[in-house]
Enzyme design. Structure first.
Site, PDB file in Angstrom:
ATOM      1  N   ASP A 445       0.823  -1.212   0.000  1.00  0.00           N
ATOM      2  CA  ASP A 445       0.000   0.000   0.000  1.00  0.00           C
ATOM      3  C   ASP A 445       0.857   1.262   0.000  1.00  0.00           C
ATOM      4  O   ASP A 445       2.083   1.206   0.223  1.00  0.00           O
ATOM      5  CB  ASP A 445      -0.900  -0.031   1.248  1.00  0.00           C
ATOM      6  CG  ASP A 445      -2.300   0.440   0.957  1.00  0.00           C
ATOM      7  OD1 ASP A 445      -2.445   1.370   0.137  1.00  0.00           O
ATOM      8  OD2 ASP A 445      -3.242  -0.107   1.559  1.00  0.00           O
ATOM      9  N   ASP A 509     -10.606   1.369  -3.616  1.00  0.00           N
ATOM     10  CA  ASP A 509     -11.166   0.971  -2.325  1.00  0.00           C
ATOM     11  C   ASP A 509     -12.688   0.906  -2.399  1.00  0.00           C
ATOM     12  O   ASP A 509     -13.331   0.494  -1.440  1.00  0.00           O
ATOM     13  CB  ASP A 509     -10.764   1.975  -1.235  1.00  0.00           C
ATOM     14  CG  ASP A 509      -9.409   1.638  -0.628  1.00  0.00           C
ATOM     15  OD1 ASP A 509      -8.866   0.573  -0.964  1.00  0.00           O
ATOM     16  OD2 ASP A 509      -8.914   2.433   0.181  1.00  0.00           O
TER      17      ASP A 509
HETATM   18  C1  GLA Z   1      -5.772   1.313   2.082  1.00  0.00           C
HETATM   19  C2  GLA Z   1      -6.091   0.221   1.095  1.00  0.00           C
HETATM   20  C3  GLA Z   1      -7.149  -0.687   1.649  1.00  0.00           C
HETATM   21  C4  GLA Z   1      -6.653  -1.279   2.958  1.00  0.00           C
HETATM   22  C5  GLA Z   1      -6.248  -0.184   3.912  1.00  0.00           C
HETATM   23  C6  GLA Z   1      -5.577  -0.743   5.139  1.00  0.00           C
HETATM   24  O1  GLA Z   1      -6.830   2.182   2.226  1.00  0.00           O
HETATM   25  O2  GLA Z   1      -6.481   0.774  -0.138  1.00  0.00           O
HETATM   26  O3  GLA Z   1      -7.471  -1.693   0.744  1.00  0.00           O
HETATM   27  O4  GLA Z   1      -5.566  -2.128   2.698  1.00  0.00           O
HETATM   28  O5  GLA Z   1      -5.372   0.751   3.321  1.00  0.00           O
HETATM   29  O6  GLA Z   1      -5.246   0.223   6.039  1.00  0.00           O
END
Ligand code: GLA
Length: 705
Positions: A445, A509
């Site tokens: 990430d 997301d």
């Molecule tokens: C980001 C990612 C999510 C998840 C969160 C975890 O927002 O895009 O998919 O992994 O971090 O904190």
């Protein structure tokens, strides 16, 4: 050096014609194959413009370096200076070499102490790659501002498409008429970004998915970028792309060079789908392309199921249900390390938390493997929480300027990976986890934009970007078979540079199927579905709070690297049965979905999307029909099918691998159970779709008889 001055690269219906007779590389044509014998001289003369009043006395085609010294008044390819001098250059060709569909040219301005070079390479799939570099041959340092790669667009290029977006709504297209001036899309957030134009398009007026000429440019880079379209008052139009350099970011000492990110340029005579097809065939021609290595495993990511509440018992329950559904990869997301019990702390400390995992991750990984699945784990190695052991030990290891601490984003700062100590720390800890445990895949990430991204005061986005490429490559070298997913608050780091270092992108997301219809459609302009994570989310979307039927969510997730992101322990027996049948359908059809040609059909009204994947030999296809809104008409317009063999007979039928959509019908159309029509009839007449409630979808299977 060859005395030849005229070069034609030709592949798969694309011609690139380059002339050097004026002492500098001039791209005379990039587009449809021109055919015929060598038309060098005549093409040159065809393009020779008349000389108007109130202008320079002779026509000058400035070529790809667009020097002001050649009389060019638009944006030059090279911007920079040596202490106020050498800002204006005139490069003359000093070296030329050509191979099969490649041309390398090096040019020098001896007085300015600079050399530029360009390499054109037209691949078998018609994708043109252009790599440029600049070298300081002078004795003092040269401050480089910009090295942009430009290509000419013909006068009939009338419109452009680029993309904007934000968290949970990535890649929304913007279409506009090309007018005089420079249209620039700049990214300064130190990653490609949610707002990033992975590929910029220029097209003839009214071009659509299937028709019209389209030219595209993408950049193999994951840092700051600039995409440009420039129309001169003369009417001539060019498209450009390059890395956006921050002030002082690149200062070339004597003998040093700067390599610009490679530009990936496409041309299609068959609309946008033709550009997409070139991208897919180029990416899929790579031996290490993920779907060439192995079928894309059905994935369950536990983020939206448990968030930070890591609990072995609950996760094993999830693994049990996942196994029953047919999941092949189980991914533990954020929260397993350091003091990471929520998003305030822990980034930087990549050691398994004793609090939540007293016996390490082995019990969970064993449970996952016992259930026939492989294991994946989340990292965010470029980031650091001030509340972490790493920050307490090395507060100086963040990207920053002077004494200023950048504003926090999600309570985090950006670790300065150009600092060898910071790099070694992250690499060492991640490598240790991957060595200790059986981990097939990591989700990596990047949840904060870069602001004041400097190393010892000097802008460092470029070096930071190179560092993450190096880190990924080194991890993959140390752990053969390891897959890496590039995530950045969802789809904030999806680009044509990262395709060479990661295997999968987390598309967004947002797991809301309606939003995903748009996000996936437009991200798939340049990136094939097998590289784009698309998961069935919860019934009530966590990011939009919309509620969608399972069939809509499942059909939407099918057109990607499919998975689940949902607390499946809460599902009803009916939902589990539907998910199980959908999982089997995904596995049975991924070979087609991940190798076929992506087709998007222009619908008469945009209340529905029709898209599909057609096998390369046109023997099979799977199409989806997805309603986005209420239909404007009493009954919907026909669902048409493009990309099939017009002369072949096809059997078409509706399939429901994850249950029925919501119909609004007294009587359904009669074809649903199956009928036979030619490809031509399917393209022109199409099928009358059943009337669906908004935000529903169904699938149609097409098979040659
Ligand atoms: C980001 C990612 C999510 C998840 C969160 C975890 O927002 O895009 O998919 O992994 O971090 O904190």
């Amino acid at each position: 050096m060859t005395s030849q001055t005229f070069f034609t690269l030709e592949a798969d219906g694309v011609s690139v014609v380059i002339d050097l007779s004026t002492g500098t590389p001039v791209v005379l044509h990039w587009g449809v194959e021109l055919g015929g014998p060598n038309q060098a001289k005549d093409l040159l003369s065809a393009m020779q413009e008349g000389v108007p009043h109130a202008d320079l006395d002779a026509f000058q085609n400035p070529g790809i370096w667009r020097e002001n010294a050649r009389g060019f008044l638009g944006r030059p390819a090279v911007l920079g200076h040596r202490d106020g001098q050498d800002w204006s250059q005139m490069f003359e060709v000093v070296e030329v070499s050509s191979g099969e569909n490649t041309l390398y040219v090096r040019s020098a301005d001896v007085a300015a102490g600079l050399e530029v070079s360009v390499n054109f390479e037209l691949g078998a799939t018609g994708i043109l790659k252009i790599s440029q570099s600049i070298k300081n041959t002078g004795t003092s340092s040269f401050s480089l501002g910009d090295l942009t790669t430009w290509l000419p667009l013909p006068d009939q290029a009338a419109e452009t498409v680029d993309f904007t977006g934000r968290w949970v709504k990535e890649r929304q297209p913007q279409r506009r008429e090309i007018q005089v001036g420079t249209w620039a899309r700049e990214i300064r957030e130190g990653r490609s970004g949610h707002d990033y134009t992975i590929v910029q398009l220029a097209m003839t007026s009214g071009a659509d998915y299937q028709r019209g000429e389209v030219w595209s440019m993408g950049l193999q880079w994951s840092g700051n970028t600039r995409h440009l379209v420039e129309r001169q008052p003369t009417g001539r139009t060019t498209m450009g792309a390059g890395e956006l350099l921050l002030p002082g970011e690149v200062i070339l000492e004597s003998g040093e060079s700067y390599e610009a990110p490679t530009v990936v340029a496409g041309y299609s005579a068959q609309g946008i789908d033709g550009i997409t097809d070139r991208h897919y065939r180029w990416l899929r021609s790579r031996p290490n392309h993920p779907s060439n290595v192995r079928p894309r495993p059905l994935t369950l990511n536990v983020w939206e199921a448990v968030y930070f509440n890591h609990n072995l018992e609950k996760l094993v329950q999830l693994a049990d249900v996942a196994q029953g559904i047919g999941v092949e990869r189980f991914v533990l997301d954020d929260g397993w390390f350091g003091d990471r019990r929520d998003d305030h702390a822990g980034l930087g400390d990549w050691v398994v938390s004793k609090d939540v995992w007293p016996n390490g991750l082995k019990p969970l990984i064993d449970a996952v493997k016992d259930r026939g699945m492989e294991f994946g784990l989340w990292f965010e190695g470029e980031m650091i929480n001030p509340d972490s052991d790493l920050y307490r030990a090395h507060p100086e290891w963040i990207l920053h300027v002077g004494d200023r601490i950048p504003p926090e984003g999600r309570f985090q700062q950006v670790l300065d990976l150009t600092h060898q100590g910071a790099y070694d720390h992250v690499f060492g800890q991640v490598d240790a986890i991957l060595s200790e445990y059986d981990i097939a895949y990591i989700k990596w990430d990047h949840n904060r934009t870069l602001t004041e991204a400097a190393h010892l005061g000097q802008a460092a986005v470029r070096e930071q970007t190179k560092a993450i490429y190096r880190l990924f490559d080194q991890l993959r070298a140390n752990h053969p078979g390891l897959e890496i997913e590039s995530c950045s608050s969802g789809g904030g780091r999806i680009d044509l540079g990262m395709v060479e270092h990661a295997d999968r992108f987390w598309t967004s997301d947002c797991n809301d199927a309606l939003e995903r219809q748009y996000i996936q459609r437009y991200t798939q302009f340049a990136i094939p579905p097998e590289m784009l994570g698309s998961h069935v989310g919860p019934t009530h979307s966590h990011t939009t709070h919309r509620t969608h039927a399972l069939s809509f969510r499942a059909i939407t997730a099918l057109f990607g690297h499919a998975g689940l992101e949902w607390d499946v322990t809460e599902t009803t027996p009916e939902e589990r049965a539907a998910l199980t049948s959908w999982a089997a359908y995904y596995k049975a059809n991924r070979a087609l979905l991940h190798t076929g040609k992506m087709i998007r059909v222009e619908q008469k009204n945009e209340a529905a999307f029709v898209h599909g994947v057609v096998a390369q030999d046109k023997s099979r296809a799977i199409f989806a029909y997805a309603t986005l809104r209420a239909m404007p008409g009493q009954t919907p317009s026909a669902m048409r099918f493009e990309g099939l063999d017009p002369n072949a007979m096809y059997r078409v039928k509706m399939v429901e691998p994850a249950g029925s959509p919501q119909y609004i019908h007294r009587q359904l159309p009669t074809w649903l159970g199956g009928i036979e029509l030619t490809g031509a009839a399917l393209a022109v007449v199409g099928l009358r779709p059943p009337i669906l409630a908004p935000e529903n979808a169904f699938l149609v299977e097409v098979e040659r008889v």
